[in-house]
Design a protein around this motif. Structure first.
Motif, short mmCIF file in Angstrom:
data_model
loop_
_atom_site.label_atom_id
_atom_site.label_comp_id
_atom_site.label_asym_id
_atom_site.label_seq_id
_atom_site.Cartn_x
_atom_site.Cartn_y
_atom_site.Cartn_z
N LYS A 124 73.47 -6.32 -17.38
CA LYS A 124 73.27 -6.37 -18.83
C LYS A 124 71.78 -6.42 -19.17
CE LYS A 124 77.63 -8.61 -20.14
NZ LYS A 124 78.25 -9.84 -20.69
N ILE A 125 71.04 -7.18 -18.37
CA ILE A 125 69.59 -7.26 -18.59
C ILE A 125 68.95 -5.88 -18.38
CG2 ILE A 125 67.42 -8.22 -17.72
CD1 ILE A 125 69.00 -10.75 -16.99
N ILE A 126 69.39 -5.19 -17.33
CA ILE A 126 68.85 -3.86 -17.03
C ILE A 126 69.16 -2.90 -18.18
CG2 ILE A 126 69.12 -1.85 -15.53
CD1 ILE A 126 69.39 -3.77 -13.18
N GLU A 127 70.34 -3.00 -18.75
CA GLU A 127 70.71 -2.15 -19.90
C GLU A 127 69.74 -2.36 -21.05
OE1 GLU A 127 74.74 -2.83 -20.98
OE2 GLU A 127 75.56 -2.10 -19.08
N VAL A 128 69.37 -3.62 -21.29
CA VAL A 128 68.41 -3.93 -22.36
C VAL A 128 67.05 -3.32 -22.04
CG1 VAL A 128 67.15 -5.77 -23.53
CG2 VAL A 128 69.58 -6.07 -23.00
N LEU A 129 66.62 -3.46 -20.80
CA LEU A 129 65.31 -2.94 -20.39
C LEU A 129 65.25 -1.42 -20.46
CD1 LEU A 129 64.65 -5.26 -17.31
CD2 LEU A 129 63.71 -5.48 -19.62
N GLU A 130 66.34 -0.77 -20.08
CA GLU A 130 66.37 0.69 -20.09
C GLU A 130 66.46 1.26 -21.50
OE1 GLU A 130 69.59 1.67 -17.47
OE2 GLU A 130 68.27 1.76 -15.70
N ALA A 131 66.91 0.45 -22.45
CA ALA A 131 67.08 0.91 -23.82
C ALA A 131 65.79 0.76 -24.64
CB ALA A 131 68.21 0.15 -24.51
N ARG A 132 64.74 0.19 -24.05
CA ARG A 132 63.50 -0.02 -24.79
C ARG A 132 62.82 1.29 -25.16
NH1 ARG A 132 59.97 -3.36 -20.81
NH2 ARG A 132 61.09 -1.99 -19.37
N LYS B 62 56.37 -3.32 -22.64
CA LYS B 62 56.43 -4.70 -23.13
C LYS B 62 57.85 -5.06 -23.54
CE LYS B 62 55.36 -3.42 -27.93
NZ LYS B 62 54.44 -3.65 -29.07
N LEU B 63 58.02 -6.35 -23.88
CA LEU B 63 59.29 -6.84 -24.41
C LEU B 63 59.08 -7.24 -25.86
CD1 LEU B 63 60.58 -9.21 -21.56
CD2 LEU B 63 61.34 -6.89 -22.07
N THR B 64 59.90 -6.70 -26.74
CA THR B 64 59.83 -7.07 -28.15
C THR B 64 60.68 -8.32 -28.38
OG1 THR B 64 61.74 -5.73 -28.76
CG2 THR B 64 59.58 -4.65 -28.78
N SER B 65 60.59 -8.88 -29.57
CA SER B 65 61.42 -10.04 -29.92
C SER B 65 62.90 -9.66 -29.84
CB SER B 65 61.09 -10.52 -31.33
OG SER B 65 59.76 -10.99 -31.40
N LYS B 66 63.21 -8.43 -30.23
CA LYS B 66 64.59 -7.95 -30.16
C LYS B 66 65.06 -7.89 -28.71
CE LYS B 66 67.54 -4.05 -31.45
NZ LYS B 66 67.58 -2.70 -32.07
N ASP B 67 64.17 -7.41 -27.82
CA ASP B 67 64.51 -7.34 -26.40
C ASP B 67 64.77 -8.74 -25.85
OD1 ASP B 67 64.09 -4.57 -26.42
OD2 ASP B 67 61.97 -4.79 -25.89
N ARG B 68 63.90 -9.68 -26.19
CA ARG B 68 64.03 -11.04 -25.69
C ARG B 68 65.34 -11.69 -26.18
NH1 ARG B 68 59.42 -12.86 -23.31
NH2 ARG B 68 57.53 -11.66 -23.71
N ASP B 69 65.68 -11.43 -27.43
CA ASP B 69 66.93 -11.97 -27.97
C ASP B 69 68.14 -11.39 -27.24
OD1 ASP B 69 65.56 -13.50 -29.80
OD2 ASP B 69 65.80 -12.08 -31.46
N ALA B 70 68.07 -10.09 -26.95
CA ALA B 70 69.18 -9.43 -26.25
C ALA B 70 69.31 -9.96 -24.82
CB ALA B 70 68.96 -7.92 -26.23
#
Length: 204
Positions: free
Chosen positions: A38-46, A51-59
């Motif tokens: 699930k974390i990888i899915e978030v990272l690949e969708a950036r 970097k990590l946005t606030s939205k990424d961190r929340d996800a």
């Protein structure tokens, strides 16, 4: 009669399959593998992979919710001083510890560039388990081991070992030096200031 017997057997067989699948899906390996994926899915969708946005961190926070035992991590990292804290203080320290963990170790996730993660079968011992994984980045392989324990809400991570180095042990050693030079209040202030600086750096 034979038709009823066959129907009953079919239902029981299906039930057994469902139970087996449920047990497998909620085991330590399946739990951490699903969480990491699930974390990888978030990272690949950036849109911006630097970097990590606030939205990424929340996800990412939502992805690990209920899978990491932050209270157990905080307790092990603090050591004996944990026992001197009341319930409110323990809850507050756990919250601060989680922020520190997400900001310091979480920032490393921004370096993800499609590395592959392979998981080995879990090693079970009572209510505890070890799940070894390997992060493959080209020709480089980094071993990452998850220490987990069974809780009322399922399997949760209480420590992570990267190339053999315990994350909790590292925090413990860092915290101890600060505790020795000013006690718990000094440690809490130091951590909160560090988190504040990390948050400011993320904005710049």
């Amino acid at each position: 009669m034979m038709k009823l017997f066959r129907t009953t057997i079919a239902i029981l067989f299906a039930a057994l399959l469902s139970v087996s699948a449920w047990a497998e899906d909620t085991g330590p390996k399946a739990t951490i593998e699903a969480t990491v994926n699930k974390i990888i899915e978030v990272l690949e969708a950036r849109n911006d992979t630097s970097k990590l946005t606030s939205k990424d961190r929340d996800a990412i926070r939502q992805s690990v919710e209920g899978k990491f035992d932050y209270a157990a991590m905080a307790k092990r990292s603090l050591g004996k001083p944990w026992l001197e804290l009341d319930g409110v203080q323990q809850t507050h320290f756990t919250s601060v510890f989680r922020d520190l963990l997400e900001r310091s170790y979480g920032n490393r996730l921004s370096e993800y560039k499609g590395q592959k993660v392979v998981f080995a079968d879990a090693e079970l011992k009572g209510d505890k388990a070890r799940v070894e994984s390997t992060v493959i980045d080209g020709t480089r392989e980094t071993p990452v081991e998850y220490r987990m324990h069974q809780t009322d809400t399922g399997w949760q991570v209480y420590d992570i070992r990267i190339e053999g180095t315990s994350m909790v042990r590292t925090f413990y050693q860092d915290f101890k030096s600060t505790l020795d030079n000013g006690g718990y209040d000094n440690l809490l202030k130091t951590l909160e200031e560090k988190i504040g600086k990390l948050k400011e750096n993320d904005k710049s």
